[in-house]
Every structure is written in structure tokens, then in C-alpha cells.
Scaffold this active site. Structure first.
Site, PDB file in Angstrom:
ATOM      1  N   ASN A 134       0.868  -1.174   0.000  1.00 52.85           N
ATOM      2  CA  ASN A 134       0.000   0.000   0.000  1.00 52.85           C
ATOM      3  C   ASN A 134       0.904   1.222   0.000  1.00 52.85           C
ATOM      4  O   ASN A 134       1.721   1.368   0.906  1.00 52.85           O
ATOM      5  CB  ASN A 134      -0.879  -0.013   1.269  1.00 52.85           C
ATOM      6  CG  ASN A 134      -1.564   1.315   1.500  1.00 52.85           C
ATOM      7  OD1 ASN A 134      -1.843   2.057   0.554  1.00 52.85           O
ATOM      8  ND2 ASN A 134      -1.853   1.641   2.752  1.00 52.85           N
ATOM      9  N   GLY A 135       0.787   2.076  -1.007  1.00 55.52           N
ATOM     10  CA  GLY A 135       1.626   3.281  -1.056  1.00 55.52           C
ATOM     11  C   GLY A 135       2.216   3.454  -2.445  1.00 55.52           C
ATOM     12  O   GLY A 135       1.703   2.890  -3.420  1.00 55.52           O
ATOM     13  N   GLU A 167     -19.259  21.570  -1.078  1.00 51.68           N
ATOM     14  CA  GLU A 167     -19.474  20.185  -0.638  1.00 51.68           C
ATOM     15  C   GLU A 167     -20.634  19.540  -1.417  1.00 51.68           C
ATOM     16  O   GLU A 167     -20.554  18.374  -1.809  1.00 51.68           O
ATOM     17  CB  GLU A 167     -19.746  20.180   0.878  1.00 51.68           C
ATOM     18  CG  GLU A 167     -20.199  18.867   1.483  1.00 51.68           C
ATOM     19  CD  GLU A 167     -19.220  17.711   1.325  1.00 51.68           C
ATOM     20  OE1 GLU A 167     -18.107  17.909   0.817  1.00 51.68           O
ATOM     21  OE2 GLU A 167     -19.605  16.581   1.691  1.00 51.68           O
ATOM     22  N   LYS A 181     -20.229  16.209  -3.633  1.00 53.34           N
ATOM     23  CA  LYS A 181     -21.040  14.993  -3.426  1.00 53.34           C
ATOM     24  C   LYS A 181     -21.672  14.548  -4.740  1.00 53.34           C
ATOM     25  O   LYS A 181     -21.653  13.377  -5.077  1.00 53.34           O
ATOM     26  CB  LYS A 181     -22.166  15.229  -2.409  1.00 53.34           C
ATOM     27  CG  LYS A 181     -21.812  15.312  -0.965  1.00 53.34           C
ATOM     28  CD  LYS A 181     -21.466  14.010  -0.297  1.00 53.34           C
ATOM     29  CE  LYS A 181     -20.000  13.704  -0.443  1.00 53.34           C
ATOM     30  NZ  LYS A 181     -19.113  14.259   0.528  1.00 53.34           N
ATOM     31  N   GLU A 192     -19.016  13.159  -7.173  1.00 53.11           N
ATOM     32  CA  GLU A 192     -18.443  11.884  -6.723  1.00 53.11           C
ATOM     33  C   GLU A 192     -19.336  10.702  -7.040  1.00 53.11           C
ATOM     34  O   GLU A 192     -18.855   9.662  -7.477  1.00 53.11           O
ATOM     35  CB  GLU A 192     -18.259  11.898  -5.192  1.00 53.11           C
ATOM     36  CG  GLU A 192     -17.047  12.599  -4.698  1.00 53.11           C
ATOM     37  CD  GLU A 192     -16.962  12.521  -3.173  1.00 53.11           C
ATOM     38  OE1 GLU A 192     -15.928  12.078  -2.673  1.00 53.11           O
ATOM     39  OE2 GLU A 192     -17.918  12.916  -2.475  1.00 53.11           O
TER      40      GLU A 192
HETATM   41  C1  G6P Z   1     -10.925  10.823  -0.194  1.00 55.55           C
HETATM   42  C2  G6P Z   1     -12.380  10.509   0.084  1.00 55.55           C
HETATM   43  C3  G6P Z   1     -13.123  11.757   0.540  1.00 55.55           C
HETATM   44  C4  G6P Z   1     -12.410  12.395   1.729  1.00 55.55           C
HETATM   45  C5  G6P Z   1     -10.941  12.679   1.416  1.00 55.55           C
HETATM   46  C6  G6P Z   1     -10.172  13.099   2.664  1.00 55.55           C
HETATM   47  O1  G6P Z   1     -10.824  11.598  -1.327  1.00 55.55           O
HETATM   48  O2  G6P Z   1     -12.993   9.958  -1.061  1.00 55.55           O
HETATM   49  O3  G6P Z   1     -14.450  11.409   0.920  1.00 55.55           O
HETATM   50  O4  G6P Z   1     -13.064  13.582   2.074  1.00 55.55           O
HETATM   51  O5  G6P Z   1     -10.311  11.497   0.909  1.00 55.55           O
HETATM   52  O6  G6P Z   1     -10.097  12.010   3.545  1.00 55.55           O
HETATM   53  P1  G6P Z   1      -9.894  12.143   5.081  1.00 55.55           P
HETATM   54  O7  G6P Z   1      -9.922  10.727   5.595  1.00 55.55           O
HETATM   55  O8  G6P Z   1      -8.550  12.780   5.293  1.00 55.55           O
HETATM   56  O9  G6P Z   1     -10.984  12.971   5.627  1.00 55.55           O
END
Ligand code: G6P
Length: 607
Positions: free
Chosen positions: A98-99, A479, A483, A486
Site C-alpha cells: 500500500n503506497g 461540498e 457529493k 463523486e
Molecule cells: C478521499 C475521500 C473523501 C475524503 C478525502 C479526505 O478523497 O474519497 O471522501 O473527504 O479522501 O479524507 P480524510 O480521511 O482525510 O478525511
């Protein structure tokens, strides 16, 4: 990104590895794979796409064995095909990663020159080959890993299996998270405690640079300088219960409807209702001495931060800088000594946000984090942990984590205001009473679900949708647009209502629905003027406001959604609901994959 899991077990592991992947599918779902050790062989099964494909594949190509590793992928290097799916393997070694290995090209060139051939386009496969070279040269697994780790640049969590050492795995972390779980005569590796929850609650979190040799009854941990170290074993609160949708059609829908409960739960830790006071966790620094706050986050969490900027400045007169983490880290920000850096993250693992946090720490800033996963890396590296109590959020599009972040940030804004002498006792009591109204107001907003579902049919055919808001509702417009993009794949933009006339108004025609967020209050008139500018050009308006607002400006709109009348401090929490529901129902009309939208993942652990 991606989720990894490993088991050195006493019983067959394939089913349990699959279950672990299921619990981590939120980390990515481009492909999945398993590799077990069986009869002196590495037995691999991989499949493109969602986990269900791998499950089907395993029915015809099982992977027997009591030791194994598995992976669910969010593609970075290489398309989401089966041959790019993990585990990557040579004859001797298989691994999951992962990474991102940033220097993989030069490593790959070197390996190619030395005669190695690759079956995938991934950065991860080079690590398998580098370790394999060492093993072929006669090194032990430990010495092979020790020789390879310093060659890797970038972020990684790895779980590695060795064909000739069938009773062990090696794990390693730098940048990406990795935990060790302790079972009864079994030991596990996983990207997070949630993945291991049905197997064990006894978890050790590896530190940055650690690597670990895992057998059935021991986990020997080394730090980045290869010194043997002990890491504390704690009891994880992650629920072993299967994460279920209950009576809901999607996790996102369930999470939207959980908001009154989880916001109340979160507020419980930040206000004392009887004393009508804001109550923050103990801090070992003087918060009244903070003269500037730098907020950094990504995605939806960034929009929560943008709302907080309005609140901190308005209620506490505290100057705020805010940036998305991926920009902040590399623009050489000027940080004043004695400043507070505030990071907001659902997962507490987002790589960009974490890199920004570490940068601020190096620069001597006090670190506060608002996170939903209290055992996450950000939570563990913070000076001040401000947890949200949203519970596991599975839908990729964040909903309940966002409103819980807002609840914490509103309490923090009030706390700053009290400490800076901007709110007296009476005003604080009033703010607290408004905050405590939030769960009921969220419920009132949710009562419009059926109406919004009907409205979604008007939005679903659109190619573009605009969202407008002012003040703290402007981030809500951003936001709302995020939404919709997405999960319904409709192009949407959020704009500061007053900024429309400087460009985006050129986009307006009868085919572009414009969602206007306008609670009545000091900014209402101005927002409505901008709305009229849109209407004059044939734009179709969906107005979200309270009864007074709708009475004044609702006529002639394509649709209206009535919200309860609320204090400006809780308006962004309440107005989050209709934009979430509108995106949700529009996606349902379009038939897209609401919980696992294409190309996205919930936790992005690559920069
Ligand atoms: C991804 C997710 C988002 C989220 C963002 C930040 O892009 O799809 O829904 O807002 O990461 O993630 P975090 O865990 O740091 O809030």
C-alpha cells in the site's frame, strides 16, 4: 491507497483474508488478490474489479494454506487489470503493498539490466524482485528485507511472504499505516484495526520506519535503524460485528440517516449541557495564547475546515489560513512561531494531510487534529486530539464524518471565542443551547427525504449543476457539488454566490440547474440577488432555505426544500443534509455505484 492483510495462522486463511479485504474495500476496489503458502509453493489468485470477482475466482482456483497475504487495490501505477493486481510475486517471494515507491523507475531499470523481467506495470513489483535477488543470493528473509528497505523512496506498507519460509511473514511501514494483531497462536498484519477486528482486538501500531517479523507466536519488531524495539499492545475498539447496511439500500444512505445520533454523540464530548459550557479535552498548551490557526485537510474534510475558518474569524476573531494539504505542503507556507496547525481527517491516514502535519511539526507548530479514527497515525502524532464519534464510515462519499467534524469545529470556535474574551458566560450558554439543537434540526432536515428523492429526477438528466452559497454556506455549496460529482458523475461546481457574475454566469441556460443555499439571515438578501441574476438568464433554481426565506424568494423556483430556522453556527450542519440527499437520490436515479463510485477510494494514503 489500498488495503493489506496477512495471517500466520493455525487454520486455513483464505476465507479470513477475504473477510479482512471486505472490511477494507473502502480503501480501494480496483482489483483484489490473495497468495497463500501451500506445499512449498506460493499459490496466487487475483481478479480485476470488485472483491466479488475475486470471491468467484477463488471458487474455481482455491488458495489453501494457513499462512497468506491479501490486497485490495486503488490503482496508482498501472491500469486496474488482473496482471497489475497484488500480490506481486517471483518464484521465491510474494508481497502486497500500500503506497507508492517513488523511485521505482530507476529501480526497475537496474533490475531489467540485471536480467529480471516484469509481469506488471506497477511500482510494487520491483520490491518483490529486489527482495528476490537478495534471497537468491543466499540471504535470510530478514537480511533480504533489511538490504532492500533503504533502497526504497516513497510511502509504503508491505506484507511479504517467502516460499521457503512458510511459517512467517515480514511487514514493514513507512508513510502508510500497518498494524500487528495478536491472536491465539496466530499473528496478523493489517492496514488498520478494523480489518483485523473479527480476528483480534489486541493491536500494536507500528511506528514510522518499523519492520516486523511475524510467526505464529511472535512478532519481532525493528525500528528504522534495525534496532529491536517493543511497541505497546493496546485493545482496539474496532467492532468485530460485520459492517452491515441494516434496512438501508446503501451505506451512504444509512450514514446520512445516522447523523442526528452521531452528531449528538460527538457533541456529548464537547459540551456540558447542565453547565451550558463548551468543554474541550485537556490540553497542555495555552489556547488563549494562540494568535493564528493554519487549517489543512483534503476533500470533504477541507470543506469542514473552510466552514471553520468563517466561524473562528467571526466568533473568535482568530485569523485563519487554510489550504488543501497537497498544495500546502509544497508551497513553502510561512508559519508563525507559536501557531496552531489544525488537521481535519475522517481516516487520520490521508497521505497529503499527514505529510503536512509532519511538516508543521518540524516547523514547531502545535498540532491539533479532528479525526474519526482515534487510533490513526494523525491521532497518534497530535498534541491535541479532537475525536469525532461518527463510527465507521463506509460509503466512499463522506457524510456523517463531515457533520461530526463541523460539530467539533463549532465547539472549538466557541471555545476560542470564550478564551479570547469574545463570548461572555451568557453568550456561551446561548451558543451551547444552539449546538444542542443540532441533532433535532438534522432530524427535521431528514424528514424531507421523500421530497428530495422526487426532485432528483429533475437533476439526474442535467450535464452540469451549479451550487451557490455565501459565508459559511459557501463551503456547503462546494461540498454539495463534490457529493454530486463523486457519486452521480454529473459535472457540478460550487461557487461563492457573489462570484457568479465574474464568469460562471456564462454557463447558465435552461439546462443547468442551480442549487442555492440561503438560510435567512444577514446574507440572505445578497444571495437572493445573485439567484435572481441566474433566474433572469433562464437558470432553473432549487432553493434551499427556511420558511421565511422560501416565502420571500421561493416563487418561480424549479423546486424548494424547506429547512428548519437555525442559528448560523449550526446552519452548515443542517444544510449538509439536503445536499447529501440530493446527490444520493440523483445517483440512485442514474443507477451509479453509490458506495463505491468509480476511480475513488475512501482513504487515500498516497500523495
Ligand atoms: C478521499 C475521500 C473523501 C475524503 C478525502 C479526505 O478523497 O474519497 O471522501 O473527504 O479522501 O479524507 P480524510 O480521511 O482525510 O478525511
Amino acid at each position: 491507497m489500498c488495503g493489506i492483510i496477512g495471517i500466520v495462522g493455525r487454520e486455513e486463511v483464505a476465507e479470513r483474508l477475504l473477510d479482512g479485504l471486505k472490511r477494507m474495500e473502502y480503501r480501494g476496489y480496483d482489483s483484489a488478490g490473495i497468495c497463500t503458502l501451500h506445499d512449498g509453493d506460493l499459490v496466487r489468485c487475483r481478479a480485476e474489479g470488485k472483491l466479488s470477482n475475486l470471491t468467484r475466482e477463488l471458487a474455481t482456483s482455491p488458495t489453501p494454506g494457513e499462512v497468506g497475504i491479501a490486497h485490495t487495490r486503488w490503482a496508482t501505477h498501472g491500469a486496474p487489470t488482473e496482471c497489475n493486481a497484488h500480490p506481486h510475486a517471483t518464484d521465491e517471494v510474494a508481497l502486497v503493498h500500500n503506497g507508492i515507491i517513488e523511485n521505482f523507475r530507476s529501480l526497475r531499470d537496474g533490475l531489467t539490466k540485471r536480467g529480471r523481467t516484469f509481469e506488471s506495470e506497477t511500482d510494487s513489483e520491483v520490491v518483490a524482485h529486489l527482495i528476490s535477488e537478495q534471497v537468491e543470493a543466499g540471504k535470510s528473509p530478514e537480511d533480504a528485507v533489511k538490504a532492500v528497505l533503504p533502497q526504497l523512496r516513497g510511502a509504503f506498507a508491505l506484507a511479504i511472504a517467502f516460499r521457503d519460509h512458510p511459517d512467517m511473514l515480514i511487514g514493514s511501514r513507512r508513510g502508510s499505516p500497518l498494524v500487528v494483531g495478536f491472536g491465539d497462536g496466530e499473528i496478523y498484519l493489517g492496514s488498520d484495526a478494523l480489518a483485523l477486528a473479527p480476528l483480534t482486538q489486541k493491536i500494536a501500531y507500528l511506528d514510522e520506519g518499523d519492520w516486523v517479523v511475524v510467526t505464529r507466536d511472535s512478532a519481532t519488531i525493528y525500528d528504522k535503524d534495525n534496532n529491536r524495539v517493543e511497541r505497546e499492545i493496546s485493545t482496539s475498539g474496532a467492532s468485530a460485528a460485520a459492517i452491515e447496511k441494516g434496512n438501508y439500500r446503501h451505506f451512504m444512505q444509512k450514514e446520512i440517516f445516522e447523523q442526528p445520533t452521531v452528531v449528538a454523540q460527538t457533541l456529548n464530548s464537547y459540551v456540558r449541557p447542565l453547565e451550558q459550557q463548551v468543554a474541550l479535552p485537556q490540553m497542555d498548551f495555552d489556547i488563549s495564547a494562540i494568535s493564528r490557526v493554519t487549517i489543512v485537510a483534503c476533500g470533504t474534510s477541507y470543506y469542514a475546515g473552510l466552514v471553520a475558518k468563517y466561524w473562528f474569524e467571526q466568533f473568535a476573531r482568530l485569523p485563519v489560513d487554510i489550504d488543501v494539504a497537497s498544495e500546502f505542503r509544497y508551497r513553502e507556507p510561512v508559519l508563525e512561531p507559536g501557531g496552531l496547525a489544525l488537521f481535519i481527517s475522517q481516516s487520520g491516514e490521508t497521505a497529503d494531510t499527514l505529510a503536512a502535519l509532519r511538516h508543521c511539526k518540524e516547523e514547531g507548530q502545535t498540532i491539533a487534529v479532528v479525526v474519526n479514527v482515534p487510533t490513526s497515525t494523525m491521532a497518534r502524532e497530535a498534541d491535541l486530539l479532537l475525536p469525532t464519534h461518527a463510527g465507521p464510515e463506509i460509503g466512499v462519499a463522506s457524510t456523517k464524518a463531515f457533520t461530526c467534524q463541523l460539530a467539533v469545529l463549532a465547539a472549538l470556535a466557541a471555545h476560542f471565542a470564550v478564551k479570547r474574551g469574545r463570548l461572555d458566560r451568557e453568550q456561551e450558554a446561548e451558543i451551547v443551547s444552539h449546538l444542542l439543537e443540532a441533532p433535532a434540526c438534522l432530524n427535521a432536515a431528514l424528514n424531507h427525504d421523500a421530497e428530495i428523492a422526487a426532485m432528483a429526477h429533475l437533476i439526474a438528466p442535467a450535464r452540469d449543476v451549479l451550487y451557490l452559497g455565501r459565508g459559511a454556506d459557501y463551503p456547503l455549496a462546494l461540498e454539495g457539488a463534490l457529493k454530486l460529482k463523486e457519486i452521480s458523475y454529473i459535472h457540478a461546481e460550487g461557487y461563492a454566490a457573489g462570484e457568479m457574475k465574474h464568469g460562471p454566469i456564462a454557463l447558465i441556460d435552461e439546462a443547468v440547474p442551480v442549487v442555492v443555499l440561503a438560510p435567512s439571515g444577514p446574507l440572505f438578501e445578497k444571495t437572493v440577488s445573485n439567484m435572481q441574476e441566474v433566474r433572469a438568464r433562464g437558470g432553473k433554481i432549487v432553493l434551499i432555505s427556511d420558511r421565511e426565506g422560501l416565502e420571500e424568494a421561493g416563487e418561480g423556483c424549479l423546486a424548494t426544500i424547506e429547512m428548519p430556522r437555525v442559528h448560523p453556527l449550526i446552519a452548515p450542519l443542517v444544510y449538509a443534509v439536503p445536499v447529501q440527499l440530493l446527490a444520493y437520490h440523483t445517483a440512485c436515479v442514474k443507477g451509479t455505484d453509490v458506495d463505491q463510485p468509480r476511480n475513488l477510494a475512501k482513504s487515500v494514503t498516497v500523495e
